[in-house]
Structure formats: C-alpha cells, structure tokens
Design a protein around this motif. Structure first.
Motif, PDB file in Angstrom:
ATOM      1  N   GLY A 343     -19.614 -64.117  -0.337  1.00 27.93           N
ATOM      2  CA  GLY A 343     -18.696 -65.099   0.242  1.00 27.93           C
ATOM      3  C   GLY A 343     -17.811 -64.535   1.344  1.00 27.93           C
ATOM      4  N   TYR A 344     -17.534 -63.243   1.304  1.00 25.01           N
ATOM      5  CA  TYR A 344     -16.748 -62.578   2.343  1.00 25.01           C
ATOM      6  C   TYR A 344     -17.403 -61.243   2.658  1.00 25.01           C
ATOM      7  CZ  TYR A 344     -12.955 -65.925   1.730  1.00 25.01           C
ATOM      8  OH  TYR A 344     -12.212 -67.078   1.685  1.00 25.01           O
ATOM      9  N   GLY A 345     -17.341 -60.872   3.936  1.00 22.08           N
ATOM     10  CA  GLY A 345     -17.831 -59.554   4.315  1.00 22.08           C
ATOM     11  C   GLY A 345     -16.724 -58.528   4.194  1.00 22.08           C
ATOM     12  N   PHE A 346     -17.003 -57.320   4.662  1.00 21.38           N
ATOM     13  CA  PHE A 346     -15.990 -56.265   4.649  1.00 21.38           C
ATOM     14  C   PHE A 346     -15.049 -56.388   5.844  1.00 21.38           C
ATOM     15  CE2 PHE A 346     -19.737 -54.338   2.488  1.00 21.38           C
ATOM     16  CZ  PHE A 346     -19.200 -54.298   1.212  1.00 21.38           C
ATOM     17  N   THR A 347     -15.419 -57.221   6.825  1.00 20.32           N
ATOM     18  CA  THR A 347     -14.522 -57.517   7.938  1.00 20.32           C
ATOM     19  C   THR A 347     -14.483 -59.023   8.126  1.00 20.32           C
ATOM     20  OG1 THR A 347     -16.299 -57.448   9.601  1.00 20.32           O
ATOM     21  CG2 THR A 347     -15.107 -55.384   9.169  1.00 20.32           C
ATOM     22  N   LYS A 348     -13.444 -59.480   8.778  1.00 21.18           N
ATOM     23  CA  LYS A 348     -13.332 -60.900   9.114  1.00 21.18           C
ATOM     24  C   LYS A 348     -12.953 -61.018  10.588  1.00 21.18           C
ATOM     25  CE  LYS A 348     -11.055 -65.204   7.847  1.00 21.18           C
ATOM     26  NZ  LYS A 348     -10.040 -65.853   7.036  1.00 21.18           N
ATOM     27  N   PRO A 349     -13.825 -61.631  11.389  1.00 20.50           N
ATOM     28  CA  PRO A 349     -15.153 -62.137  11.047  1.00 20.50           C
ATOM     29  C   PRO A 349     -16.143 -61.006  10.815  1.00 20.50           C
ATOM     30  CG  PRO A 349     -14.774 -62.329  13.402  1.00 20.50           C
ATOM     31  CD  PRO A 349     -13.479 -61.852  12.815  1.00 20.50           C
ATOM     32  N   PRO A 359     -12.610 -52.346   8.244  1.00 22.92           N
ATOM     33  CA  PRO A 359     -13.189 -53.050   7.089  1.00 22.92           C
ATOM     34  C   PRO A 359     -12.376 -52.839   5.830  1.00 22.92           C
ATOM     35  CG  PRO A 359     -14.458 -51.081   7.609  1.00 22.92           C
ATOM     36  CD  PRO A 359     -13.419 -51.196   8.674  1.00 22.92           C
ATOM     37  N   SER A 360     -12.541 -53.751   4.875  1.00 19.22           N
ATOM     38  CA  SER A 360     -11.814 -53.654   3.609  1.00 19.22           C
ATOM     39  C   SER A 360     -12.324 -52.493   2.766  1.00 19.22           C
ATOM     40  CB  SER A 360     -11.952 -54.968   2.824  1.00 19.22           C
ATOM     41  OG  SER A 360     -13.318 -55.220   2.515  1.00 19.22           O
ATOM     42  N   HIS A 361     -13.613 -52.198   2.850  1.00 16.52           N
ATOM     43  CA  HIS A 361     -14.226 -51.120   2.076  1.00 16.52           C
ATOM     44  C   HIS A 361     -15.070 -50.262   3.037  1.00 16.52           C
ATOM     45  CE1 HIS A 361     -13.291 -54.213  -0.875  1.00 16.52           C
ATOM     46  NE2 HIS A 361     -13.439 -53.332  -1.853  1.00 16.52           N
ATOM     47  N   PRO A 362     -14.426 -49.444   3.863  1.00 14.97           N
ATOM     48  CA  PRO A 362     -15.168 -48.715   4.905  1.00 14.97           C
ATOM     49  C   PRO A 362     -16.256 -47.805   4.351  1.00 14.97           C
ATOM     50  CG  PRO A 362     -12.911 -47.889   4.685  1.00 14.97           C
ATOM     51  CD  PRO A 362     -12.982 -49.142   3.899  1.00 14.97           C
ATOM     52  N   ASP A 363     -15.955 -47.110   3.244  1.00 15.67           N
ATOM     53  CA  ASP A 363     -16.963 -46.196   2.690  1.00 15.67           C
ATOM     54  C   ASP A 363     -18.186 -46.957   2.194  1.00 15.67           C
ATOM     55  OD1 ASP A 363     -15.262 -44.150   3.237  1.00 15.67           O
ATOM     56  OD2 ASP A 363     -14.482 -43.970   1.189  1.00 15.67           O
ATOM     57  N   LEU A 364     -17.937 -48.080   1.542  1.00 12.05           N
ATOM     58  CA  LEU A 364     -19.065 -48.851   1.013  1.00 12.05           C
ATOM     59  C   LEU A 364     -19.885 -49.464   2.144  1.00 12.05           C
ATOM     60  CD1 LEU A 364     -20.657 -49.983  -1.313  1.00 12.05           C
ATOM     61  CD2 LEU A 364     -18.952 -51.811  -1.572  1.00 12.05           C
ATOM     62  N   PRO A 413     -10.436 -59.038   0.830  1.00 15.40           N
ATOM     63  CA  PRO A 413     -11.157 -59.270  -0.429  1.00 15.40           C
ATOM     64  C   PRO A 413     -11.312 -57.992  -1.247  1.00 15.40           C
ATOM     65  CG  PRO A 413     -12.660 -59.322   1.450  1.00 15.40           C
ATOM     66  CD  PRO A 413     -11.284 -59.243   2.017  1.00 15.40           C
ATOM     67  N   LYS A 414     -11.086 -58.132  -2.562  1.00 20.23           N
ATOM     68  CA  LYS A 414     -11.264 -56.996  -3.485  1.00 20.23           C
ATOM     69  C   LYS A 414     -12.487 -57.202  -4.365  1.00 20.23           C
ATOM     70  CE  LYS A 414      -6.967 -55.907  -2.164  1.00 20.23           C
ATOM     71  NZ  LYS A 414      -6.529 -57.175  -1.534  1.00 20.23           N
ATOM     72  N   PHE A 415     -13.045 -58.407  -4.354  1.00 16.87           N
ATOM     73  CA  PHE A 415     -14.251 -58.754  -5.101  1.00 16.87           C
ATOM     74  C   PHE A 415     -14.065 -58.555  -6.612  1.00 16.87           C
ATOM     75  CE2 PHE A 415     -15.452 -57.213  -0.847  1.00 16.87           C
ATOM     76  CZ  PHE A 415     -15.913 -58.399  -0.323  1.00 16.87           C
ATOM     77  N   SER A 416     -12.861 -58.896  -7.114  1.00 15.20           N
ATOM     78  CA  SER A 416     -12.598 -58.802  -8.556  1.00 15.20           C
ATOM     79  C   SER A 416     -13.016 -60.075  -9.283  1.00 15.20           C
ATOM     80  CB  SER A 416     -11.108 -58.538  -8.800  1.00 15.20           C
ATOM     81  OG  SER A 416     -10.335 -59.657  -8.396  1.00 15.20           O
ATOM     82  N   HIS A 417     -13.457 -61.058  -8.541  1.00 15.97           N
ATOM     83  CA  HIS A 417     -14.040 -62.272  -9.122  1.00 15.97           C
ATOM     84  C   HIS A 417     -14.967 -62.864  -8.072  1.00 15.97           C
ATOM     85  CE1 HIS A 417     -11.455 -65.035  -6.724  1.00 15.97           C
ATOM     86  NE2 HIS A 417     -10.602 -64.033  -6.792  1.00 15.97           N
ATOM     87  N   PHE A 418     -15.793 -63.810  -8.481  1.00 17.83           N
ATOM     88  CA  PHE A 418     -16.704 -64.440  -7.525  1.00 17.83           C
ATOM     89  C   PHE A 418     -15.931 -65.506  -6.762  1.00 17.83           C
ATOM     90  CE2 PHE A 418     -20.064 -67.318  -6.132  1.00 17.83           C
ATOM     91  CZ  PHE A 418     -20.978 -66.409  -5.616  1.00 17.83           C
ATOM     92  N   TYR A 419     -16.014 -65.462  -5.442  1.00 17.38           N
ATOM     93  CA  TYR A 419     -15.295 -66.428  -4.625  1.00 17.38           C
ATOM     94  C   TYR A 419     -16.118 -67.715  -4.518  1.00 17.38           C
ATOM     95  CZ  TYR A 419     -12.880 -62.141  -3.239  1.00 17.38           C
ATOM     96  OH  TYR A 419     -12.186 -60.955  -3.248  1.00 17.38           O
ATOM     97  N   MET A 420     -15.568 -68.785  -5.102  1.00 21.55           N
ATOM     98  CA  MET A 420     -16.275 -70.070  -5.039  1.00 21.55           C
ATOM     99  C   MET A 420     -16.424 -70.526  -3.597  1.00 21.55           C
ATOM    100  SD  MET A 420     -15.368 -72.755  -8.031  1.00 21.55           S
ATOM    101  CE  MET A 420     -13.606 -72.595  -7.907  1.00 21.55           C
ATOM    102  N   ARG A 421     -17.538 -71.114  -3.298  1.00 18.91           N
ATOM    103  CA  ARG A 421     -17.734 -71.647  -1.952  1.00 18.91           C
ATOM    104  C   ARG A 421     -18.634 -72.873  -2.021  1.00 18.91           C
ATOM    105  NH1 ARG A 421     -21.030 -66.998  -2.301  1.00 18.91           N
ATOM    106  NH2 ARG A 421     -23.213 -67.352  -1.738  1.00 18.91           N
ATOM    107  N   GLN A 422     -18.527 -73.677  -1.002  1.00 17.13           N
ATOM    108  CA  GLN A 422     -19.342 -74.889  -0.955  1.00 17.13           C
ATOM    109  C   GLN A 422     -20.745 -74.557  -0.488  1.00 17.13           C
ATOM    110  OE1 GLN A 422     -17.423 -78.272   0.879  1.00 17.13           O
ATOM    111  NE2 GLN A 422     -19.373 -79.031   1.672  1.00 17.13           N
ATOM    112  N   MET A 423     -21.720 -75.274  -1.016  1.00 11.47           N
ATOM    113  CA  MET A 423     -23.083 -75.125  -0.515  1.00 11.47           C
ATOM    114  C   MET A 423     -23.123 -75.398   0.981  1.00 11.47           C
ATOM    115  SD  MET A 423     -25.600 -77.202  -3.060  1.00 11.47           S
ATOM    116  CE  MET A 423     -25.601 -77.023  -4.831  1.00 11.47           C
TER     117      MET A 423
END
Length: 582
Positions: A343-349, A359-364, A413-423
């Motif tokens: 639902g989200y990348g490591f950067t926005k956009p 990025p939020s998680h540069p190493d990953l 984003p920390k990805f500690s839960h699944f981010y709901m999104r619309q189809m």
C-alpha cells in the motif's frame, strides 16, 4: 425480480451499517489485541523473507510498536489473490485454502498463483493491466488519432509476463524498441507503444517518463530550470533528452487516404541544432536567457560519442545499456513492487528517489534492489519474498500501540499493520465477475479487454499538465456510488435469470437457508456472517413475507426467500468491505 431497485436500496441502507460494522468487529474478535512478546516470524526458509522480517521488526522496536495480529486465513487469501491476480478468490478457491492444514500453505498458494499453468493467463492479465496504466496511462490509445496502439502495448506486456521475462530485459526492450506499433503489421513490436506518443516537442515527455518510471528520478521539473529540492539539475534533463533525438515516430496511412493506419518507430541520423551531425548537440535556455549546450551523458557521467549518425552511435540503444547497470533500476522496481503489495512504498511518491527524498527503510530498499538483481530481475521471486513476509501477513486492525503508524496522517510507514486500501477499478471489475461466476462465460481475450476498457473509460480523468497526468474518479465519489448501486455490472450480478449465479444458489435444495447465507458471505467477503448479520437476514426474510401477506400476494410470498437472498447479495457487493483490500 420481486422488489424494485429503490426498495433494494432502502433495505441496503440498513445492511450497510450492519455489514461494515459487524464484519470488522467479527474479525477483530478473532484476534488478540496485542502481543506481549513477538513469536518467531515464519521465513519459509527463505533468506530474503527472513531479512525483510528482521529489518521491519527493527523499525517496530525503534518506535516501540507492537504489530497487529496476523490476518485471518480468509483475509490473507483474498488479499493475495487480489494483489497477484487482480481479483478475489472464488468460493471454491477460498474454501480450499482455509481447509488446508499444511503449515506452509501460504507458500504453496503463492507458488501456485505464480507458477501453475492454470493461473498463467490471469497473472499475465493483471500485470499487463498494471503496466499498461504505468506506461501509457488508462487513457493511452483511447484518444482520437492516437499514435499509441493500446492493444499492441497490451500484447507485448501480456507475452512478457506470461513468459516471466526478466524485468531488466523488458525495460531494455521498451526503451530501445523499433518497429510498427499495431498487431498484424510487418515488423510489429508492441514495445514501441511506450514511446510513440512521447516524442513530440523534442521528446521531453520521453525523457521525463523514462527516468521517472524506470529509474525513479523526477527530472521533469528541471526541463526549464534547476529545482531547489532536487539534485537533478537542468543540464541533466537535457543530457538525458539528447539520447532520444535520433528517434522518430513515422505515421503510416491507409493507402490513398489521410487516415492513420499505424506508427513505425525508427532511428534516424540527427543533425544537431547547429546542423553538424558529426557534433550533434542540443541547446537549452537558462532562466537568464543564456543558451547552454548538451550531449548525451548518463547519470553516472558516462558520455557518448557526439556524432548524430546512427551508424556511429545508436543513442537510444546505448541509453538502454547504461540503464541496465544503474542501481536506480534495482531500487525503483523494489520500491514499486513493495508499494503495490503493502500500500505504501519506502518513499512518497514511489518514483522520486534521491537524497532530497530519503526512504523510510533505506537499508531494506537497498537490500531488495540488490537481491532482485542477483535473482536476474525475476519479478516472481520478488513477489514471493514480499507476500510471504510478516508485514504482508498482518491484520489491518490496529492495536493500542500502533495507531500512530498511519501514513495518511503524514507519518512515514512502519508497516506494523496492513494498510487498508480500495480496490482499483480494474480489480473491482474482475472481482465482480468472479463473485458472480460470470467469468465462466467470457469471450476471447481481446473481446474481454475491450469490454473492460469501455467500462473503465467512465472513471478516467486526464489532467492538462506537461506530464499528461491522469486520475480516476474511482475513489468513493457519489457518481461512483451510484454506478455501483445501479450500474450494469451490479444488475447482471444480482439478476435471477435461469442459470445465473444467484439462481443457482437459491435453487440448491441440498443447502439450508443458513448455508446459502454463508455461501454469499464467503463468495463476497471471504468470511462467514456474524450472528448480527444472520439475525438481520432473518428479519429481512420475515419482512418480505409479511409484506406479501399484507397484500395477499401469493407469488411474492413464495418468492420471498429468493428475493431476500437477492437483496442480501446486492448489499454485499455494494458494501465497503467488498470494495476494500484489508
């Protein structure tokens, strides 16, 4: 049909609240609210999955977050079908997964969706749809006298994904393609459709889109001036632009007419703006009015021969080769794919990489980029690592510790839960066909795509920007809601004609009324109804029977059970829970 649509709408309003609230609460009750200590995450003996899990957990520790509980089997199964194949699972597929007791059933399902022959066409269809929108937009090829052939673009992508062509190879082919753009013509090469409409005005659009889509570098704003927050300066835009100056989209007309038949993309000698092809430069204007000169130079400083003669140097082919060795190619596809599934990348956009946008998680991000390169850019491997990761398996229900993990509020984003999104609109279209089993009577592939394309046109909105941006109105607006309530797809999905999905459910004498309700909930929402929802269904049935008695309408009384199923099915398909990926 025994009740009017407006009557169904009224019944539906009551059901909306019931489905939306009780569905999520029912799922919530299945989970512990918070885990005191995290149990070991399943890595399925895959090094990449273990690494993803460890690096995401490190972030949770840093922010003192407890992840949400795992998603239920039904939620995860529905999620992975939507993200990999672009549709919800059928009732049979869902039940088979839930009933499977193998501890590695998730890995087996992902392997099946990616590699079983029965899913090859659907996998190729979904990723063709996604990449067609990325490369030429939802509107690409639909414009009057367009130089893009949408069917040609789709044919190239469909063949590529069906064969699991390595991603780097696909990018190289798209950037360097030559040939005709329309299927059936000599030298047909559908890959040319990526560029055929982007070469007007000295190929500025080709420059902007190629760097943004494949390398995650947004240079479009530097066409006219240096950007204060972007390390890519005006000179770099024109140096990349110089790679496209030999490329021409040649219009080919139907014989004896001025009606466009197809476009042939080719390379021609470029004379340079001074008219000296041996030193074929381009000029660009600084904001102070002075002119600067540029030649083809890649991001890393690699510079080509200044000649504009194709026999000396094929600039676009050289650009393709240089892109293949760029670390930005690795990072961009890793970021794009992570965003697709999480639902989200490591950067926005996601397509704006560089020091100005950390990025939020540069190493990953670096790790996934390097690993996908080691895996020869096999996208199915990347999909497997991400879908089997712990982050992808979590519930979308928050706990007390991770409510702050909300990118909608501006948090990284920390990805500690699944981010709901619309189809996406395309996912809804395909899911409605599956939920109603209408896919079993579909025609040829081209006919199917044509019908879907016509349906999608109603949502596409093009913006008049230099980047040719577009968006869709498929975002919960009132027109969209009305389309869902009254549109042809929903009417077909809820009709009671002989042989229809709903008629088959209603006529199944071996199933009890409760089992039929169960069936509809599983088919639409991948879960069983709650007690409150069953109670609501019973009240709905009694209401219909009471109405029939009051009017002494014997036929309506006999059809009340079927009509109430029809009401319920209409509401399920129109519920928020159906349209969300959660």
């Amino acid at each position: 049909m025994t009740c009017s649509l407006s009557g169904r709408f009224c019944n539906g309003l009551v059901w909306f609240a019931a489905i939306t609230l009780t569905g999520l609460v029912a799922g919530d009750s299945l989970r512990a609210q918070e885990q005191a200590a995290l149990p070991p995450a399943n890595s399925y003996n895959l090094e990449q999955v273990a690494e993803i899990n460890a690096r995401i957990r490190a972030t949770w520790g840093e922010y003192q977050l407890q992840p949400s509980a795992p998603a239920t089997d039904g939620e995860w199964c529905r999620r992975v079908y939507l993200d990999v194949l672009g549709r919800i699972p059928s009732y049979v597929e869902l039940k088979a997964f839930i009933a499977d007791t193998n501890p590695n059933k998730k890995e087996r399902l992902v392997d099946s969706l990616l590699h079983d022959e029965q899913f090859t066409e659907e996998y190729a269809r979904n990723w063709t749809t996604l990449w067609t929108n990325i490369l030429i937009g939802r509107n690409g090829g639909n414009e009057r006298r367009s130089l893009t052939d949408r069917a040609g673009m789709q044919k190239y992508l469909r063949d590529s994904f069906a064969r699991n062509k390595p991603y780097d190879r696909m990018v190289y082919e798209l950037v360097t393609a030559k040939g005709s753009n329309k299927p059936g013509h000599e030298n047909f090469n559908g890959a040319v459709n990526f560029l055929t409409m982007k070469l007007e005005e000295n190929a500025t659009q080709a420059t902007a889109d190629t760097t943004k889509i494949f390398l995650g570098l947004q240079v479009q704003c530097t066409q006219c001036h240096n950007h204060p927050f972007n390390e890519w300066k005006q000179k770099k835009f024109w140096e990349i632009n110089a790679f496209f100056r030999q490329t021409r989209p040649l219009r080919r007309y139907l014989e004896g007419t001025r009606e466009l038949d197809y476009v042939e993309l080719t390379n021609e000698d470029y004379p340079g703006e001074s008219g000296n092809p041996a030193d074929a430069e381009i000029f660009y204007e600084l904001r102070n009015g002075f002119l600067e000169v540029a030649y083809p130079v890649f991001l890393d400083g690699s510079e080509l021969n200044h000649s504009g003669f194709v026999e000396d140097v094929d600039r676009r082919t050289e650009l393709g080769k240089l892109m293949m060795s760029s670390e930005f190619l690795d990072k961009m596809i890793a970021n794009r794919m992570w965003s697709h599934f999480l639902g989200y990348g490591f950067t926005k956009p996601i397509d704006d990489l560089g020091p100005h946008n950390p990025p939020s998680h540069p190493d990953l991000l670096n790790y996934l980029g390097q690993e996908v390169r080691k895996a020869d850019f096999d996208l199915k491997e990347l999909i497997k690592w991400i879908t089997l990761s712990e982050a992808y398996s979590l519930s979308s229900v928050l706990n007390e510790s991770n409510t702050m993990d909300d990118p909608m509020l501006g948090e990284t984003p920390k990805f500690s839960h699944f981010y709901m999104r619309q189809m996406r609109a395309e996912e809804l279209y395909e899911s409605l066909l599956i939920a109603t089993q209408a896919h079993k009577t579909r025609g040829a592939y081209e006919e199917q795509e044509s019908q879907k394309n016509e349906w999608l046109k109603q949502f596409v909105v093009a913006f008049g920007t230099d980047e040719g941006d577009e968006s869709t109105t498929f975002n919960g607006t009132i027109p969209q809601a009305l389309m869902m309530f009254n549109g042809d797809l929903i009417k077909k999905a809820t009709n009671m004609e002989d042989g229809s999905f709903l008629q088959q459910v209603a006529d199944n004498d071996r199933a009890s009324a409760a089992q039929k309700i169960d069936y509809l909930f599983m088919a639409a929402l991948a879960r069983q109804p709650s007690k409150a929802e069953v109670g609501m269904a019973n009240r709905l049935l009694r209401s219909r029977m009471d109405q029939a008695r009051a009017t002494q309408d014997r036929a309506a009384y006999e059809k009340a059970p079927v009509a109430s199923l029809q009401d319920m099915w209409w509401v399920l398909l129109n519920s928020n829970e159906f349209i969300l990926i959660h």
